[in-house]
Structures are given as structure tokens and as C-alpha cells.
Design a protein around this motif. Sequence first.
Motif, short mmCIF file in Angstrom:
data_model
loop_
_atom_site.label_atom_id
_atom_site.label_comp_id
_atom_site.label_asym_id
_atom_site.label_seq_id
_atom_site.Cartn_x
_atom_site.Cartn_y
_atom_site.Cartn_z
N SER A 29 0.84 -1.19 0.00
CA SER A 29 0.00 0.00 0.00
C SER A 29 0.88 1.24 0.00
O SER A 29 2.10 1.17 0.21
CB SER A 29 -0.92 0.02 1.22
OG SER A 29 -0.17 0.18 2.40
N GLY A 31 1.21 4.10 2.23
CA GLY A 31 0.82 4.60 3.54
C GLY A 31 1.26 6.03 3.77
O GLY A 31 1.78 6.70 2.87
N HIS A 65 -0.05 0.78 7.00
CA HIS A 65 -0.67 0.64 5.68
C HIS A 65 -1.83 1.60 5.47
O HIS A 65 -2.34 1.69 4.36
CB HIS A 65 -1.18 -0.80 5.49
CG HIS A 65 -0.13 -1.78 5.14
ND1 HIS A 65 0.39 -1.92 3.86
CD2 HIS A 65 0.53 -2.70 5.90
CE1 HIS A 65 1.30 -2.88 3.85
NE2 HIS A 65 1.42 -3.37 5.07
N LEU A 72 -5.36 -1.15 -1.45
CA LEU A 72 -4.43 -2.19 -1.01
C LEU A 72 -4.19 -3.14 -2.17
O LEU A 72 -5.13 -3.52 -2.88
CB LEU A 72 -5.03 -2.95 0.17
CG LEU A 72 -4.10 -3.90 0.96
CD1 LEU A 72 -3.10 -3.08 1.77
CD2 LEU A 72 -4.93 -4.78 1.89
#
Length: 213
Positions: A29, A31, A65, A72
Motif C-alpha cells: 500500500s 501509507g 498501511h 491495497l
Amino acid sequence: MRQNPSFTLAEVAEIRRIVDANPWATIVSHGPDGLVSSHYVVLLDDDHDDLTVVGHVGRPDDLIHGLGDGELLVVFQGPHGYISPGWYGDVPSVPTWNYTAVHLAGIPEILSDEENLAVLDRLVDRFEGRMPEPRRMWERPNDPAFVTRLATGTVGFRLTPTRVVAKRKLSQNKPAEIVETVIAELEAVGPYRQPALADEMRRAQQARVGGRS
């Protein structure tokens, strides 16, 4: 993952088979601090017959994340291995790597505590059930307080992908006789023996002959 029409895997049942057989996934991901990846077991969701998957991350990976706030990517890697140019015969050729991979992307749904416990329970059953004397999650010496405390250190998620890229690069662009030679080499004793990859190549070859994905 760059797609190639010759290597596209589009049949949902086949993609599900790859995911089910290779549950150790890479989760990626973007983040708060940039790109981040983690490695967890991810399973098909029993309540769906599509490509919905369920899993969990340990805290604080959910924060790292930004789980639930953005997209995702979950990557499943099937059998893979080195392919020697010598297996193609006396023709110009270079080494390559054959593989099967599935990429599922979307915004995950965060599971409730009860749903997360159910997924963790199923996860233990899936792998511990193969043991001669299984130690399931709710069995002694574990007690409910221990299991609940352990579960609070995890965050469960469900991902129904909005983008799917699945690929099996298994020499489908080669003549049938070369494919058979490569399969035989992968099954033979040697430094690059990989019978699981040979099985995937045989499956892909049968699908190509049969006109399926």
C-alpha cells in the motif's frame, strides 16, 4: 504487473485455485510514509464465490498501511522457476523465468472483532488441520481469555478487488514440442528441478489446446 495477451489468466476458477494454493501473500500500500509492504497469509472468503479475500495484519501494520483508507494490493505468487535456453534446442534463445502471479487491488473493509476472530479461527483450522494431532485455536491449553487477547493485536480485513491482474507466463508462446521438453526438464533431477512449475505448465498447455484461459 505488465499484462501480455499471450499470458493473461482470466478464468475466475483458475485464479481462485492459484490464490487458494498459495496463501502466503505480499500486501502493498501507499501509507502515510510512502510505499510499504508486509507478508501475511490471505485466504479466499468462504462467503463469496468471486475473488474476495480475507486476512489480517498485526498492529501497528494497520496504521502503517493506512488500512481501510486507501487502495491495497495483495500479490499471490504461484510456482516459478528458471528456464534454461539449452532446453529449447539448437536455436537462438536466452534464459527466462516462468511464473504464475495474481494481483488483487481495492480498498479493504475492516472486519469487526467477531469477524476477525472467525477468520483467525479458520486460518488455524486450514493449516493445523493437517497435523496428526491438531492444536486448534480454542482448544487447551488455550483459553478464551488468551485467544481474545491475542486477537486484539490483529486487525482483520476483507478485500473485494476492483482491479485484478493475473498472469501465467509458462512458455505458451513456444511450440508444443518445446513446452513438453521444458516440462520434462523441470521434472528431471537437476539444479532447476521444479515439478510444481511443470504441473502449472502442463495445465496451461492443456488450456491453450482446449481454447480456455
